[in-house]
Write an enzyme that holds these catalytic residues in place. Structure first.
Site, PDB file in Angstrom:
ATOM      1  N   CYS A 135       0.830  -1.206   0.000  1.00 30.97           N
ATOM      2  CA  CYS A 135       0.000   0.000   0.000  1.00 30.97           C
ATOM      3  C   CYS A 135       0.874   1.269   0.000  1.00 30.97           C
ATOM      4  O   CYS A 135       1.487   1.577  -1.006  1.00 30.97           O
ATOM      5  CB  CYS A 135      -0.977  -0.024   1.181  1.00 30.97           C
ATOM      6  N   HIS A 139      -3.580  -5.233   0.135  1.00 24.24           N
ATOM      7  CA  HIS A 139      -3.077  -5.763   1.409  1.00 24.24           C
ATOM      8  C   HIS A 139      -3.158  -7.291   1.403  1.00 24.24           C
ATOM      9  O   HIS A 139      -4.153  -7.867   1.865  1.00 24.24           O
ATOM     10  CB  HIS A 139      -3.891  -5.206   2.586  1.00 24.24           C
ATOM     11  N   GLU A 163      -1.803  -9.442   3.228  1.00 23.55           N
ATOM     12  CA  GLU A 163      -1.758 -10.075   4.558  1.00 23.55           C
ATOM     13  C   GLU A 163      -3.138 -10.468   5.072  1.00 23.55           C
ATOM     14  O   GLU A 163      -3.257 -11.369   5.915  1.00 23.55           O
ATOM     15  CB  GLU A 163      -1.072  -9.147   5.570  1.00 23.55           C
TER      16      GLU A 163
END
Length: 607
Positions: A416, A543, A545
């Protein structure tokens, strides 16, 4: 009776309805209710049940979107764009499910829905009160959301695990306690169970485990109309039998209903800890669950994963360069994604937290020790990660870290904001645009390489970003990240940002080997960057994750760990397959046989 449905599913959903497990907490907040709720769901799912989860946060905010990470940790983003509490991330990782924004219930959402009904005249002129209107709204929300499928097979859940945030006795959680007092009678006792998580302090002066805080907490909960079926005791060491019996005596439960949840080497051991103490057996009797009693394959995988985590010998260090490094929960999903990837390549992870402001030249003048310590951490790391964030503080330090990673050919991943700053760094130091910046930090820059997205920024802060699952199309077949994704033509990942790379300047970067290998469906937004002639220099606007799982790590993070461990090229050459691991039982058997022949104790050699 539909033969395509399992007998268990038919029994629960058609004849009985959903079973609810409420997890409350006492003594202190942050005691581990989220991990325990996730673990209970995990062991029930391993028994063949479909499980969903709801997190209740008593704060008045509509959602977690406007929180500082120092308030409640990271903001977790769901597929539908919901900005929610980080505990929903635990639920998704443990249970391998996909939740929605309505799985996170807040006081703000409840009051907003009730007030909207009142404005429409739904209450027919009656006085709107906490009881019954707010409490009824809470119950209706829970019952409705408990029926929403969260698994890939699109089957309605049989069990709903509900975590009530905060501690029993908080004034802001009282409407929720009252709602569940009523709820237990609405759904019948055989479909409702209460697990209370409490702290057993152990003062260092005496070393004695104290039960009084738990007694008081349970007494208060019972006074509010809820009687716990299981008391889960958080403690540093295993609970002594005398302590367990004392809790049983004063808290109106049998000794087997007092569960010890002591500190363990890995959170992945918590489901195993609960299983060993008969939690599944108790719940199956208490809720009359028709569950499987044979060995559970899913828990076997968790045990293998936990055992392997404890035996890792090789180390790999990653420098996490961010602005919220004083509170590890600020990057909870990032850390989990790194741990999943490190475990997949059989390395022990060491995360070096670096406050990006300490890397800036101004810190050298103000506090030389902090400056040199920060750079020593950065330079001694095997890889560098710059995660997402907002605000100008520390951005120049992040750019310095990215510059060092690019020049020294250190494995780098930017997520990001980390990707956007990588674009800024390259523009300044390779393209020669010394004032290149994001308009978020310098609106007057002559080289706005990162610009805002007006359609996603109408003036309000909450819920106005580009949020949720979006598709990224790979523009080339020789992309490293594409290979890590299994040579997929596109990926669907979750986003949370207001600014984007300026597409008008794309050609200037391409000419210098800084390639935008992933773009959105329209080809207007730059999603993935890669740098030529570098072991691993990748940035992603999304993102990754948020979708990482213990047994299926996120490809960008896996690539970072592989590159940091010097294994990326061999992994790619093998068709993105890790070397097969020798089974631990085989290693153990061979080790014992060899040690017996040379006259040494096996544990000593193993150590």
């Amino acid at each position: 009776y539909d033969n395509s449905l399992s007998r268990n599913l038919y029994f629960d959903k058609v004849l009985r309805g959903t079973m609810y497990i409420l997890v409350t907490g006492g003594v202190i907040s942050g005691i581990g209710k989220g991990i325990i709720a996730s673990s209970v769901g995990t062991i029930l799912k391993s028994c063949g049940l479909h499980v969903t989860a709801i997190k209740i946060d008593p704060y008045i905010n509509i959602d977690a979107g406007t929180f500082s990470p120092y308030e409640h940790g990271e903001v977790f983003v769901l597929d539908d764009g919901g900005e929610v509490d980080l505990d929903l991330g635990n639920y998704e990782r443990f249970l391998d499910i996909r939740l929605t924004r309505d799985n996170n219930l807040t006081t703000g959402k409840i009051y907003q829905s009730v007030i909207n009904k009142e404005r429409r005249g739904d209450y027919l002129g009656k006085t709107v009160q906490v009881v019954p209107h707010i409490t009824d709204a809470i119950q209706e929300w829970v019952m409705k959301q408990a029926q929403v499928p969260v698994d890939d097979d699109d089957i309605e859940p049989q069990v709903c695990v509900i975590e009530l945030g905060g501690t029993v006795g908080d004034i802001e959680s009282m409407p929720f306690i009252e709602a569940f007092r009523q709820f237990q009678f609405k759904v019948k006792r055989e479909n409702f169970c209460n697990i209370h998580v409490s702290l057993i302090p152990q003062p260092s002066a005496t070393g004695e485990q104290k039960t009084k805080p738990t007694q008081n907490s349970v007494r208060e909960l019972r006074g509010l109309g809820l009687s716990p079926d299981l008391i889960m005791c958080r403690c540093t060491t295993a609970l002594e039998n005398s302590v367990k019996e004392k809790i049983s005596m004063f808290c109106h439960v049998e000794p087997q209903q007092v569960i010890c949840v002591h500190d363990v080497s890995s959170i992945y051991r918590v489901p195993l800890l609960l299983e060993d103490q008969g939690v599944v057996s108790y719940l199956s009797r208490r809720l009359n669950m028709p569950i499987e009693t044979r060995p559970r394959k899913m828990l076997t995988k968790w045990k293998e994963m936990s055992d392997r985590s404890d035996r890792l010998l090789e180390h790999c260090s990653i420098a996490l360069v961010g602005k919220y490094t004083k509170f590890s929960d600020s990057y909870a999903s990032v850390i989990k994604a790194l741990e999943h990837s490190a475990l997949a390549i059989s390395h022990k992870l060491e995360v070096k937290y670096i406050d990006s402001a300490n890397l800036e030249p101004s810190t050298l003048q103000e506090d030389p020790v902090k400056y040199h310590e920060a750079w020593q951490k950065l330079c001694s790391s095997d890889g560098i990660l710059v995660p997402g964030g907002f605000g100008v503080r520390g951005t120049e330090g992040k750019i310095h870290a990215i510059n060092w990673a690019r020049k020294q050919k250190k494995p780098f991943l930017g997520v990001c904001l980390g990707m956007q700053l990588a674009v800024c760094e390259f523009a300044r130091n390779v393209l020669g645009w010394t004032d290149a910046n994001s308009t978020e930090f310098d609106p007057e820059t002559k080289h706005p390489v990162v610009i805002d997205m007006p359609e996603h920024n109408p003036g309000q802060m909450g819920g106005t970003m580009r949020l949720g699952k979006r598709r990224t199309i790979f523009q080339t077949t020789n992309s490293t990240l594409r290979k890590l994704y299994g040579d997929a033509e596109y990926v669907d990942e979750r986003h949370r940002h207001r600014f984007e790379v300026n597409p008008e300047l794309k050609s200037h970067f391409d000419e210098k080997g800084f390639r935008f290998v992933g773009q959105d469906v329209e080809g207007e937004r730059m999603e993935v960057i890669e740098l030529d002639d570098h072991p691993y220099f990748i940035g992603v606007q999304y993102h990754p994750e948020f979708t990482s799982r213990p047994i299926k790590p996120s490809p960008p993070y896996l690539g970072l760990l592989l590159a940091a461990a010097g294994k990326l090229q061999s992994y790619l050459q093998k068709g993105c397959r890790l070397s097969p691991r020798v089974l631990p039982s085989v290693v153990s058997s061979v080790g014992k046989l060899y040690c017996s022949q040379i006259g040494l104790a096996f544990p000593r050699v193993q150590k």
